[in-house]
Design a protein around this motif. Structure first.
Motif: not given
Ligand code: ADP
Ligand code: MG
Length: 173
Positions: A9, A11, A110
């Protein structure tokens, strides 16, 4: 933004904020900065109410907003869609599904590479949260009419003020 932890989300929200010149509100960032804890005894709900209030002020003056909240409950999403409509703003529900094995790998990664942006999450927590999560359906994602508020609630404005205590009707006006 709708989805479980690790769905991607934040990201995607960052990408949307750039693409649409939008303000991005990510409660985790605020909770970590303010309290060092994701819930802090209910303060997350209070924080989110203020972020929603600011978001409504922003959209009223023509600024796009991304609410990077997670929004596991259908009623939460309906209430926010209603609030957006109440100030004349179009609203999109963006859902990022994530399979359990992918979720675990991302959350673990993460935690290693960016521990300051997140909180430790046990596998048992991830399983429990997945059970609580109400997946959006096609109608919701397509922007279908907002359903009626739950019985016993006078309307979505009242429901939202209960869910997010700092969202007062006076300040929405
Ligand atoms: N489409 C994607 N493919 C692979 N890894 C991703 C993708 N989107 C996010 N990530 C990675 O996965 C982890 C979680 O993403 P994040 O955006 O923090 O998720 P959320 O905000 O939904 O908890 C981060 O380390 C990010 O870099
Ligand atoms: Mg996030």
């Amino acid at each position: 933004m709708v989805g479980l932890p690790g769905a991607g989300k934040t990201t995607r929200a960052r990408q949307l904020a750039v693409a649409h010149r939008a303000l991005r509100f990510t409660p985790d960032e605020w909770m970590i900065a303010l309290f060092g804890d994701p819930e802090a005894g209910g303060r997350r709900d209070v924080l989110e109410g203020r972020l929603i209030t600011v978001a409504l002020q922003a959209v009223r003056v023509g600024t796009n907003v991304v609410l990077d909240f997670g929004l596991w409950g259908r009623d939460e999403r309906s209430a926010l869609r209603w609030l957006a409509a109440s100030v004349g703003a179009p609203c999109r529900v963006i859902y990022l599904p994530v399979a359990p094995d992918v979720q675990r790998a991302r959350v673990a990664h993460r935690q290693v590479v960016a521990p300051h942006t997140t909180f430790p999450m046990a596998d048992a927590d991830l399983d429990a949260w997945r059970c609580q999560f109400q997946e959006p359906d096609a109608a919701e994602l397509g922007g279908a009419a907002i359903p009626a508020p739950p019985s016993g609630s006078a309307g979505w404005a009242q429901w939202a003020a209960g869910r997010w205590p700092s969202l007062s009707a006076g300040e929405r006006a």
